[in-house]
Write an enzyme that holds these catalytic residues in place. Structure first.
Site, PDB file in Angstrom:
ATOM      1  N   ASN A  10       9.443  38.384  54.027  1.00  0.00           N
ATOM      2  CA  ASN A  10       9.836  37.030  53.877  1.00  0.00           C
ATOM      3  C   ASN A  10      11.207  37.015  53.325  1.00  0.00           C
ATOM      4  O   ASN A  10      11.607  37.901  52.489  1.00  0.00           O
ATOM      5  CB  ASN A  10       8.958  35.850  53.126  1.00  0.00           C
ATOM      6  N   HIS A  69      11.432  28.283  58.451  1.00  0.00           N
ATOM      7  CA  HIS A  69      10.918  29.778  57.903  1.00  0.00           C
ATOM      8  C   HIS A  69      11.119  30.717  58.525  1.00  0.00           C
ATOM      9  O   HIS A  69      11.288  30.912  59.665  1.00  0.00           O
ATOM     10  CB  HIS A  69       9.432  29.265  57.924  1.00  0.00           C
ATOM     11  N   ARG A  79       0.988  32.528  49.711  1.00  0.00           N
ATOM     12  CA  ARG A  79       0.297  32.515  51.119  1.00  0.00           C
ATOM     13  C   ARG A  79       0.796  33.649  51.643  1.00  0.00           C
ATOM     14  O   ARG A  79       0.262  34.496  52.147  1.00  0.00           O
ATOM     15  CB  ARG A  79       0.351  31.229  51.670  1.00  0.00           C
ATOM     16  N   ASP A  80       2.006  33.633  52.296  1.00  0.00           N
ATOM     17  CA  ASP A  80       2.514  34.575  53.326  1.00  0.00           C
ATOM     18  C   ASP A  80       2.706  35.691  52.634  1.00  0.00           C
ATOM     19  O   ASP A  80       2.557  36.778  53.192  1.00  0.00           O
ATOM     20  CB  ASP A  80       3.888  33.900  53.770  1.00  0.00           C
ATOM     21  N   HIS A  95      12.172  35.358  57.903  1.00  0.00           N
ATOM     22  CA  HIS A  95      12.271  36.698  57.386  1.00  0.00           C
ATOM     23  C   HIS A  95      13.462  37.308  57.349  1.00  0.00           C
ATOM     24  O   HIS A  95      14.282  37.124  58.333  1.00  0.00           O
ATOM     25  CB  HIS A  95      10.810  37.482  58.086  1.00  0.00           C
ATOM     26  N   CYS A 121       4.178  39.489  58.351  1.00  0.00           N
ATOM     27  CA  CYS A 121       3.546  38.944  59.194  1.00  0.00           C
ATOM     28  C   CYS A 121       2.327  40.103  59.723  1.00  0.00           C
ATOM     29  O   CYS A 121       2.780  40.946  60.479  1.00  0.00           O
ATOM     30  CB  CYS A 121       3.937  38.045  60.329  1.00  0.00           C
TER      31      CYS A 121
END
Lengths: 310, 310
Positions: A258, A216, A18-19, A218, A249
């Site tokens: 990430n 979550h 996803r990310d 980075h 992002c």
């Protein structure tokens, strides 16, 4: 001084599909994504944020999320989740068999507007509708991603009180629905002590059965592993990361990368923490992911001679 | 669970002029080194490992260490140290005005042989002579770098008992000489929990007045900041780092990149820890260091838009 002892087990939520994929502009062939996901499952990944039910006009890369869910929904022992920006996304996710819906609200007004074109309060209103919908389907659970819980690319440092305000409203809406709250360092600028402080304060204020905590992060500022470990020490039982450090992002300038799953696994296994993941096999998945065209990766472990990894 | 609270102050030992420059094969002009060091001092650096008194045949890059010491020895408030591999190096260092001598012993036999062509026990014998020499000069102190305290590029993971054996002998030799012991993660492969464990066990076993603890790390495996913070939480009051992440160990395959001072400062300042260093000014020094020909740098902060750094 209390010795920092490792927890017995930490859940890794793999967010590369996803990310990570989302950060690649040109849509990847679904077959390539499937091979990457197979490689992740081979390595022992059991929690996977597999995609996002958003408008393909907004993020074309996520248009095949339904196909990916269909391909992997029946894998035993694998907990799939998918991100949804609104009620419509939640309906689609449920229709495709997703039982863990990831709903994002950014704590900072400007980032939430940049991300989903509405205020945090408007996002919360919609969250109420999503929760009502989840209640109607057995076995569903909510993952609430609180974006910009530490720092906003537009507004700078975010106070824990701002997170508390949004979280408090969300918890009121959620009632007793099984819920994992992730404090998200969207920009990677949080410092480990800030992570410790926010987790400590928010977990003190919000206690209820069925409420779990996650982080979550980075690695943009080099804090990725440290922030994750500080979060774990302060009650996070799950941590998001992306294999190969794929990602970023698209709406947070400078937020590249990430935290790499393999870096985090090295840190955790060094303390004997169980993750269920086999690091050498994960590095094979990382090589596959890093070879995808258009991706930006940020992994330390991949750059180390492979015979030094265990 | 105890909240991880930041310490009031941490001493940063800037090692770019030694561990960093040393990683560049072709000798840099002394004037360029001086400008880099000036930039570091402008940023508020107060502890500086300025070079190494080794044979120029072994490391040509360090041949001008005496000149650099002469240029900076009279700076008020600046604590200079220099690395020495043996008694001869210590004699030279003292003759040039150095009052803090850094002596390295690698815990692992094969790394010590690769580094200084003798066994750890032979290095310890020589340490005895260095200590006797230091005792004859007022105001001197010893910095003992225990190389491969966690991992050896040739032998793999290093047990705390092995560190304990070398450290115990060194402490017997040192008597009451002011001493800072640095556990060095020469390869960058240590995990934060391993760092925590070694510091906890060794600090429990070795307590005496005038004994301080430090950590020297590399970011090769992405553990740099986390390892430093775990060391600090377990009693390290000083941490080595290199501005711009310049460096590596020429005798440790794959060990690229000291932990970048600016990454560490971001982590510490985020918790309100005093370091005496101004981060924006340090990044100017990092830019200067990164522009040196032949250097390999590994800084996260330098890659972040400058207006996001404070």
């Amino acid at each position: 001084m209390t010795a920092l002892t490792p927890p017995e087990r930490v859940a890794i939520v793999e967010v590369a599909p996803r990310d990570g994929f989302q950060s690649i502009r040109d849509p990847l062939p679904t077959a390539d994504k499937r091979r990457c996901i197979e490689a992740l499952l081979d390595a022992g990944v059991t929690r996977l944020e597999i995609g996002s039910f958003v408008s393909p006009k907004a993020i074309a890369q996520m248009a095949d999320t339904g196909d990916l869910v269909a391909a992997f929904a029946d894998r035993p022992g694998v907990r799939l989740s998918a991100l949804v920006p609104n009620l419509k996304g939640a309906e689609l996710a449920l229709a495709h068999g997703i039982r863990e819906v990831v709903y994002v609200v950014s704590v900072s007004e400007s980032h939430n507007r940049s991300n989903v074109r509405r205020s945090p309060d408007e996002s919360l209103e919609d969250l109420g509708r999503v929760i009502e919908r989840l209640r109607q389907t057995d076995g569903t659970r909510l993952r609430l991603d609180l974006g910009t819980s530490f720092d906003c690319p537009f507004e700078g440092t975010v106070a824990w009180q701002s997170v508390d305000r949004v979280l408090g409203k969300a918890l009121e809406l959620a009632g007793d629905l099984p819920l994992e709250v992730a404090l998200c360092d969207t920009t990677g600028r949080a410092s480990p002590y800030q992570v410790a402080d926010h987790f400590t304060r928010l977990r003190e204020r919000h206690v209820r059965p069925g409420l779990d905590w996650a982080f979550h992060g980075h690695d943009t500022f080099g804090m990725g592993v440290a922030n994750a470990l500080f979060a774990i020490h302060h009650g996070a039982t799950a941590v998001d990361s992306a294999c190969a450090g794929l990602g970023g992002c698209p709406f947070a300038p400078g937020a590249t990368g990430n935290t790499a799953t393999e870096d985090l696994i090295h840190a955790l296994h060094g303390g004997g923490v169980e993750t269920g993941i086999d690091l050498p096999t994960l590095l094979e998945a990382a090589d596959r992911i890093a070879a995808l065209p258009g991706g930006q990766t940020a992994s330390h472990l991949r750059q180390v001679p492979r015979d030094r990894v265990s």
